[in-house]
Motif scaffolding. Structure first.
Motif, mmCIF file in Angstrom:
data_model
loop_
_atom_site.group_PDB
_atom_site.id
_atom_site.type_symbol
_atom_site.label_atom_id
_atom_site.label_comp_id
_atom_site.label_asym_id
_atom_site.label_seq_id
_atom_site.Cartn_x
_atom_site.Cartn_y
_atom_site.Cartn_z
ATOM 1 N N UNK A 218 5.907 11.998 -12.888
ATOM 2 C CA UNK A 218 7.546 10.648 -12.826
ATOM 3 C C UNK A 218 6.919 9.915 -14.190
ATOM 4 N N UNK A 219 7.236 9.324 -15.241
ATOM 5 C CA UNK A 219 6.565 8.025 -15.638
ATOM 6 C C UNK A 219 6.881 6.859 -14.600
ATOM 7 N N UNK A 220 5.692 5.934 -14.733
ATOM 8 C CA UNK A 220 6.214 4.966 -13.864
ATOM 9 C C UNK A 220 6.747 4.220 -13.223
ATOM 10 N N UNK A 221 7.638 4.023 -14.660
ATOM 11 C CA UNK A 221 8.974 3.073 -15.143
ATOM 12 C C UNK A 221 10.138 3.736 -13.653
ATOM 13 N N UNK A 222 9.514 5.084 -13.322
ATOM 14 C CA UNK A 222 11.063 6.063 -12.889
ATOM 15 C C UNK A 222 10.273 6.251 -11.083
ATOM 16 N N UNK A 223 8.804 5.462 -11.500
ATOM 17 C CA UNK A 223 8.914 5.410 -9.945
ATOM 18 C C UNK A 223 7.600 3.486 -9.166
ATOM 19 N N UNK A 224 8.830 2.423 -9.635
ATOM 20 C CA UNK A 224 7.935 1.318 -9.672
ATOM 21 C C UNK A 224 8.863 1.102 -7.884
ATOM 22 N N UNK B 289 4.408 10.655 -6.413
ATOM 23 C CA UNK B 289 5.652 11.039 -8.005
ATOM 24 C C UNK B 289 5.245 10.974 -9.433
ATOM 25 N N UNK B 290 4.042 10.265 -9.786
ATOM 26 C CA UNK B 290 3.595 10.631 -11.615
ATOM 27 C C UNK B 290 2.173 11.780 -11.091
ATOM 28 N N UNK B 291 1.750 12.027 -10.115
ATOM 29 C CA UNK B 291 0.752 13.408 -9.636
ATOM 30 C C UNK B 291 1.659 14.761 -9.359
ATOM 31 N N UNK C 40 0.292 -0.926 0.113
ATOM 32 C CA UNK C 40 -0.044 0.407 0.606
ATOM 33 C C UNK C 40 0.793 1.088 -0.352
ATOM 34 N N UNK C 41 2.348 1.104 1.214
ATOM 35 C CA UNK C 41 3.208 2.033 0.807
ATOM 36 C C UNK C 41 3.200 2.453 -0.526
ATOM 37 N N UNK C 42 4.516 1.635 -1.171
ATOM 38 C CA UNK C 42 4.781 1.436 -2.429
ATOM 39 C C UNK C 42 3.444 2.363 -3.683
ATOM 40 N N UNK C 43 2.413 1.939 -3.677
ATOM 41 C CA UNK C 43 1.785 2.209 -4.127
ATOM 42 C C UNK C 43 0.831 3.492 -4.550
ATOM 43 N N UNK C 44 1.409 4.077 -2.849
ATOM 44 C CA UNK C 44 0.652 5.608 -2.843
ATOM 45 C C UNK C 44 1.832 6.414 -3.215
ATOM 46 N N UNK C 45 3.798 5.881 -3.004
ATOM 47 C CA UNK C 45 4.493 6.823 -3.163
ATOM 48 C C UNK C 45 4.890 6.422 -4.930
ATOM 49 N N UNK C 46 3.677 5.771 -5.591
ATOM 50 C CA UNK C 46 3.865 5.574 -7.326
ATOM 51 C C UNK C 46 3.037 6.749 -7.623
#
Length: 492
Positions: free
Chosen positions: A279-285, A273-275, A264-270
């Motif tokens: 960041x592009x998705x590959x930059x915040x996976x 970062x994108x919003x 859940x924490x990793x999904x929130x980070x992504x």
């Protein structure tokens, strides 16, 4: 070396090449020295950040202050003497109104630091060294060091974190003053402001005198300004519409709470970062999240005079109605709480969560100080005066900036006039002051070579014809003599 027998181990990379600056966007204006930290004691990292270093994951870097395009000054806030400003109070009230009644404020884009929490700028493209000294069994490491100066920070497993919310009762407001003959006569606004200013100065002096005896933030009386803790819990009913829970979890894949919330924490980070940063998705996976915010070189430690939660790296999670909406990444060190990063759900950006989390972290620092008196500072990372949107860090006062030449602390009020003139400045006004831990004896620098700890002088004798003296000297001058005699510089 820590009391548990472990050393800090680093590989120095130097810093001659320029990189893109995240502040002014100069393509190669960002200049810094860097090293990969395979492992590090909390005391060594405390001493390094007090010399202008900072970590991004396991990469530890120090801006080349007199050459980089946007000089970055380490900033710390005196947590015990902190008083929220009007803007801070508005943010706390705004969050409490949302929790109490569900009122979501209209989106604002003029608050400066929203979307730029603490430090969004970190070294890009830094990969772990191919060889890992940690594969060496410490029991096999021989120590032929002749240096008597080693650190004795205690080391053990972390204890269970305790909740970070302190509830205090609200203060009864003062009665109003008007023209009613039964009430006090009206007074000039100028006289009232003067009186309030004198009262605040008297209170500050009283706090400074009593801080060594009773430094914990006490409940305010009716004739004193409300404390930060009171503002945090003010106006919250017993049954609010939304429930906010703040949890502190150690950054450890062996910790069940950290593991349970990891996805859940990793999904929130992504999402953040994108919003917010585009960041592009590959930059915040997930791998980037792990490398940047979960891989920490700091060893979890406890000490008899330390806080109950111990020292090391932590995630301070903000759970709203059972869902994580923000995470503050923190390092708890012997003398401070150091803010590493903050990410939050963009849907709640109008709540000014950057400001709110910083205020909660200052309150958390004050809470830890009650358990460990020497832990009294809140480090906000770098203050970048040449980047206007990063000046907000100077609003958390009283605060100091670190002089880049003497590594002494200077009140920010004395620094601002100098930085208005020049982006880079020697902040210490004493022309005779110098670096108390300047490199004096290169031969005493500790290195790790073929599973053996030795002073550089012994290493140089064994490696006749070695041409790394300038590199070792540069490294040692940046970390200082004291750290250079404790931290192991890995030599392949």
């Amino acid at each position: 070396m820590a009391a548990g027998g472990s050393y800090s181990i680093v590989e120095y990379f130097g810093g001659d090449d320029g990189h893109r600056c995240g502040y002014c966007k100069h393509e190669n204006g960002n200049l810094s020295h860097g090293m990969w930290s395979h492992t590090m004691t909390v005391q060594d990292y405390q001493d390094l950040i007090d010399r202008g270093w900072r970590r991004s994951g396991k990469y530890v870097y120090k801006p080349l202050m007199n050459k980089t395009c946007c000089p970055q000054y380490t900033i710390r806030c005196h947590a015990l003497n902190f008083h929220p400003s009007k803007t801070h109070k508005k943010t706390l009230k705004k969050v409490n109104r949302f929790l109490s009644k569900g009122e979501m404020p209209v989106e604002k884009h003029d608050e400066g630091h929203e979307g730029e929490p603490m430090d969004s700028v970190h070294e890009e493209g830094v990969q772990p060294p191919p060889q890992d000294p940690l594969k060496i069994d410490h029991s096999d490491v021989q120590d032929i060091s002749t240096s008597p100066d080693t650190d004795t920070a205690n080391s053990a497993a972390p204890t269970t974190p305790r909740a970070d919310a302190e509830k205090t009762t609200a203060v009864t407001p003062k009665p109003g003053k008007g023209a009613d003959p039964n009430r006090p006569l009206c007074r000039k606004a100028k006289d009232l402001r003067k009186e309030r200013r004198i009262q605040k100065e008297q209170q500050k002096q009283q706090e400074a005198k009593s801080s060594s005896v009773n430094p914990s933030p006490a409940k305010s009386s009716s004739n004193q300004p409300k404390s930060l803790e009171e503002f945090i819990t003010e106006s919250l009913p017993n049954d609010p519409l939304h429930r906010l829970e703040v949890r502190l979890v150690p950054v450890s894949f062996e910790d069940p709470d950290f593991l349970a919330s990891y996805e859940q924490s990793a999904a929130l980070y992504a999402c953040y970062q994108m919003t917010v940063h585009g960041d592009a998705p590959y930059e915040c996976g997930e791998s980037e999240f792990k490398r940047f915010l979960c891989d920490s070189p700091l060893e979890a430690e406890t000490a008899p005079d330390g806080p109950d939660v111990g020292y090391g790296s932590f995630h301070q999670q903000y759970w709203l109605d059972g869902t994580i909406v923000a995470v503050g990444v923190l390092d708890i060190l012997p003398f401070c709480v150091s803010s590493v990063y903050l990410y939050y759900h963009p849907d709640f950006s109008s709540l000014s969560l950057g400001t709110y989390s910083a205020l909660r972290e200052i309150a958390f620092t004050r809470q830890l100080q009650q358990q460990s008196p020497k832990l009294s500072y809140y480090y906000l990372g770098f203050y970048v005066h040449s980047c206007p949107k990063m000046r907000y860090k100077g609003q958390y006062r009283p605060s100091d900036l670190l002089c880049p030449e003497t590594y002494t602390w200077v009140p920010i009020e004395r620094c601002i006039p100098r930085l208005d003139i020049s982006a880079y400045s020697r902040l210490n006004e004493n022309a005779r002051a110098g670096d108390a831990h300047a490199l004096k004896k290169l031969g005493r620098v500790l290195v790790l070579h073929r599973r053996t700890v030795m002073p550089y002088a012994a290493y140089a004798r064994k490696r006749k014809g070695s041409n790394d003296e300038k590199e070792v000297e540069q490294y040692a001058s940046l970390v200082g003599q004291m750290c250079a005699e404790r931290i192991l510089l890995y030599r392949a």
